[in-house]
Write a protein that holds these residues in place. Sequence first.
Motif, short mmCIF file in Angstrom:
data_model
loop_
_atom_site.label_atom_id
_atom_site.label_comp_id
_atom_site.label_asym_id
_atom_site.label_seq_id
_atom_site.Cartn_x
_atom_site.Cartn_y
_atom_site.Cartn_z
N ALA A 176 0.84 -1.21 0.00
CA ALA A 176 0.00 0.00 0.00
C ALA A 176 0.87 1.25 0.00
CB ALA A 176 -0.92 -0.02 1.21
N LYS A 177 1.95 1.22 0.82
CA LYS A 177 2.85 2.39 0.86
C LYS A 177 3.49 2.65 -0.49
CE LYS A 177 4.16 2.66 5.73
NZ LYS A 177 5.20 2.35 6.70
N SER A 178 3.92 1.56 -1.13
CA SER A 178 4.58 1.74 -2.44
C SER A 178 3.58 2.29 -3.47
CB SER A 178 5.20 0.43 -2.93
OG SER A 178 4.19 -0.50 -3.22
N LYS A 179 2.33 1.81 -3.39
CA LYS A 179 1.31 2.31 -4.33
C LYS A 179 1.00 3.78 -4.05
CE LYS A 179 0.24 -1.01 -7.11
NZ LYS A 179 0.33 -0.84 -8.57
N LEU A 180 0.93 4.12 -2.76
CA LEU A 180 0.68 5.53 -2.41
C LEU A 180 1.83 6.42 -2.88
CD1 LEU A 180 -0.84 5.15 1.18
CD2 LEU A 180 -1.99 6.09 -0.81
N GLN A 181 3.05 5.89 -2.78
CA GLN A 181 4.21 6.64 -3.25
C GLN A 181 4.13 6.87 -4.77
OE1 GLN A 181 6.59 7.78 -0.91
NE2 GLN A 181 6.90 9.09 -2.69
N ILE A 182 3.70 5.83 -5.47
CA ILE A 182 3.54 5.96 -6.94
C ILE A 182 2.51 7.04 -7.26
CG2 ILE A 182 2.71 4.77 -9.02
CD1 ILE A 182 3.92 2.18 -7.78
N ILE A 183 1.39 7.01 -6.50
CA ILE A 183 0.33 8.02 -6.73
C ILE A 183 0.88 9.41 -6.39
CG2 ILE A 183 -1.95 8.82 -5.95
CD1 ILE A 183 -2.65 5.81 -5.53
N ALA A 184 1.64 9.49 -5.30
CA ALA A 184 2.22 10.79 -4.89
C ALA A 184 3.19 11.32 -5.94
CB ALA A 184 2.92 10.64 -3.55
N ASN A 185 3.86 10.42 -6.62
CA ASN A 185 4.84 10.86 -7.64
C ASN A 185 4.20 11.23 -8.97
OD1 ASN A 185 6.84 10.42 -5.80
ND2 ASN A 185 7.37 8.39 -6.54
N GLY A 186 3.14 10.49 -9.32
CA GLY A 186 2.66 10.69 -10.70
C GLY A 186 1.23 11.09 -10.87
N SER A 187 0.55 11.52 -9.81
CA SER A 187 -0.87 11.85 -9.97
C SER A 187 -1.07 13.36 -10.01
CB SER A 187 -1.64 11.23 -8.81
OG SER A 187 -3.01 11.27 -9.07
N ASN A 188 -2.34 13.78 -10.00
CA ASN A 188 -2.61 15.22 -10.03
C ASN A 188 -2.28 15.85 -8.67
OD1 ASN A 188 -4.87 14.94 -8.26
ND2 ASN A 188 -6.11 14.30 -10.02
N ALA A 189 -2.30 17.16 -8.62
CA ALA A 189 -1.81 17.88 -7.43
C ALA A 189 -2.58 17.49 -6.17
CB ALA A 189 -1.93 19.38 -7.69
N GLN A 190 -3.90 17.38 -6.31
CA GLN A 190 -4.73 17.10 -5.13
C GLN A 190 -4.42 15.70 -4.58
OE1 GLN A 190 -8.91 17.53 -5.92
NE2 GLN A 190 -9.46 17.36 -3.77
N ASN A 191 -4.36 14.71 -5.50
CA ASN A 191 -4.06 13.34 -5.07
C ASN A 191 -2.65 13.26 -4.48
OD1 ASN A 191 -6.50 12.51 -5.91
ND2 ASN A 191 -5.81 11.22 -7.60
N LYS A 192 -1.75 14.03 -5.07
CA LYS A 192 -0.35 14.02 -4.61
C LYS A 192 -0.27 14.47 -3.15
CE LYS A 192 4.08 15.88 -5.92
NZ LYS A 192 4.83 16.79 -6.74
N VAL A 193 -0.94 15.58 -2.85
CA VAL A 193 -0.92 16.11 -1.48
C VAL A 193 -1.55 15.10 -0.53
CG1 VAL A 193 -1.87 17.94 -0.01
CG2 VAL A 193 -0.98 18.49 -2.28
N THR A 194 -2.69 14.52 -0.94
CA THR A 194 -3.38 13.57 -0.07
C THR A 194 -2.51 12.36 0.19
OG1 THR A 194 -5.36 14.25 -1.26
CG2 THR A 194 -5.62 12.41 0.24
N ALA A 195 -1.91 11.81 -0.88
CA ALA A 195 -1.08 10.61 -0.72
C ALA A 195 0.10 10.88 0.20
CB ALA A 195 -0.60 10.14 -2.09
N GLU A 196 0.72 12.05 0.05
CA GLU A 196 1.87 12.40 0.90
C GLU A 196 1.45 12.51 2.37
OE1 GLU A 196 3.38 15.86 -0.99
OE2 GLU A 196 4.57 14.71 -2.44
N LEU A 197 0.28 13.11 2.58
CA LEU A 197 -0.25 13.26 3.93
C LEU A 197 -0.51 11.89 4.57
CD1 LEU A 197 -1.03 15.89 5.48
CD2 LEU A 197 -3.40 15.30 4.99
N ILE A 198 -1.09 11.00 3.80
CA ILE A 198 -1.39 9.64 4.32
C ILE A 198 -0.07 8.94 4.64
CG2 ILE A 198 -2.34 7.37 3.68
CD1 ILE A 198 -4.62 9.20 4.01
N LEU A 199 0.89 9.06 3.73
CA LEU A 199 2.18 8.39 3.95
C LEU A 199 2.87 8.90 5.21
CD1 LEU A 199 3.56 8.14 0.32
CD2 LEU A 199 3.18 6.24 1.88
N LYS A 200 2.74 10.21 5.45
CA LYS A 200 3.36 10.79 6.65
C LYS A 200 2.67 10.30 7.92
CE LYS A 200 5.09 15.08 4.81
NZ LYS A 200 4.72 16.48 4.62
N SER A 201 1.34 10.16 7.83
CA SER A 201 0.56 9.84 9.04
C SER A 201 0.68 8.36 9.45
CB SER A 201 -0.90 10.20 8.85
OG SER A 201 -1.47 9.35 7.90
N ILE A 202 1.06 7.51 8.53
CA ILE A 202 1.13 6.06 8.86
C ILE A 202 2.45 5.74 9.57
CG2 ILE A 202 1.18 3.74 7.88
CD1 ILE A 202 -0.59 4.94 5.62
#
Lengths: 288, 267
Positions: free
Chosen positions: A262-288
């Motif tokens: 899940a972390k690796s998938k969230l990282q992929i989304i954080a790297n290559g998705s739109n701005a909103q998804n990127k911020v959300t994915a980074e926030l989730i990754l930080k909180s876990i």
Amino acid sequence: MDAIRGRYISICTSKVYTQFSPEELMELNDGCKRYMQLKDPSLGQAQYFSLMEMLFYLAVYLCKDVEAQVLYNTFRDRLGEDSPRLYGMKSTLLQINESDSAAVEFIEKLIKERLEVDTDSISYLLLQKRLIAIQSKNHDKEWVVRQLLNLIEKFPIDPEIWWFAAQNYFELGQFERAVYCLEEVIQLTPFNYVASARLAEVLYYKSMRVDKSVAKTKATLQNALNNALRSVELSENYLKGWSLVALTSSKLDGKNKILQLAKSKLQIIANGSNAQNKVTAELILKSI
Amino acid sequence: MALSVWSVWSLITAGSAGAVAELTLDPKLKYWVLLPISIVMVLTGILRQYIMDLIAPNTKGVPRVKLTESQWIYKAQALLANGSNLSAEAFQLRKEHLIEVLAGGKYLVKLNTDGQAPSPLSDPNLSENMFSMAKGNLANFIPQTIIMWWVNHFFAGFVLMKLPFPLTPRFKEMLQSGVMTADLDVRWVSSISWYFISVLGLNPVYNLLLSDTESIDINAAQQPPTMGGPGEPQPEAVMKGLANDLTIAENESCFDDIEQRVLEKYS
């Protein structure tokens, strides 16, 4: 031209315009009008009327009452008044020009005198939903839930009502019932990965707020993880699904592999998705 | 102008014995017979389509209770079909509830007071359906009869064209009706046969000119999906059958081994 037509048709059928910001609504309204003026020969008649209906509701959202009335009159003159969509438009105009109670009276009269004895699979349901939507402003959530349950008893295979009931139960804090409603949505639309993720979310909240014993909390979290996994199984890059997978697996023992995935998938989304998804994915990754 | 049967026959008999006689058709036949028949056929088909649209019955509504009845049947079918998307407990919960509802006939629409099913012959909807069916048939038969009379009256016995490919003698009856010649090559087509070929073969042309499949889909979508009409299974029997099916239904949940599946899919 095909791409433009496809865009407007998907906006229209998905009703995503109901969630647009005012700027987006104005842009859509102008763009759609310009497209309609082009008289696209590939635009089918049903599609044409669907876009016209969307223009009607855009005019309502943008406070262009006269334009909405003109559009309604065009529909009425062309197709007659006996159509569920036209009833919906008329009740909207009654809300604008007269009052909510006038619209409620119109729909209630129509349902009682006509649709209860002579209806089709769209008219009754559409107008009942509209009635609940208008009346819900003046009532509490318990009242809305009661109305929804009445409607569910009459039309048990409409996923939209089940979803709305789940939403209301969730807001009332009745997680068990919200879970039941969302399971109904999944049963009726089995590839609905959004519903699976929502179910996982509700189960997660239930495990945090309601379940007292450790064993029960674990069982609910496992159930939430299963549903989150189902959502990502159906949609590979679904941010909410992977977030819930990460969140629930981090709270369960022995789920390291799933958590890492899940972390690796969230990282992929954080790297290559739109701005909103990127911020959300980074926030989730930080909180876990 | 036209080549009569007699002249065809004399042409054939005038040929040398054993050789197939080649006919020479008046080229005006194309413009004055073949083309008019074809155009009239296409235009009649289009006109018929519009008449059918005008006389088509409106979407027939049903009482709301009938819709509810059929929706509970579809709900049971949905559970049987999609139950694997639920956990075992959720499936079991719904299964028990639906068995109770269906076997008890909670949402079954009550029949007449004497408990008998309504007679199909006294059903006003049936007579209306039969009337609309009769109207549709009339709209088909009347233009066909008129055009057939027109072709028979003005172009009887005309040989119009030669097909560019060989055919077996079995086609002779179909292609040369109205031309009483035993020896004429099977590839020659008579006027009345051209009419029949047009009647049977113009559907793709109509589909191309009058393609309006969306409206058909809309009508189908808006038609209430109910059951229990004449010739259809009665809802009570369907509900009891579904209750039995649900009783023996086993649940194989998609959540079994889901972690393993996801790991294999994305790792």
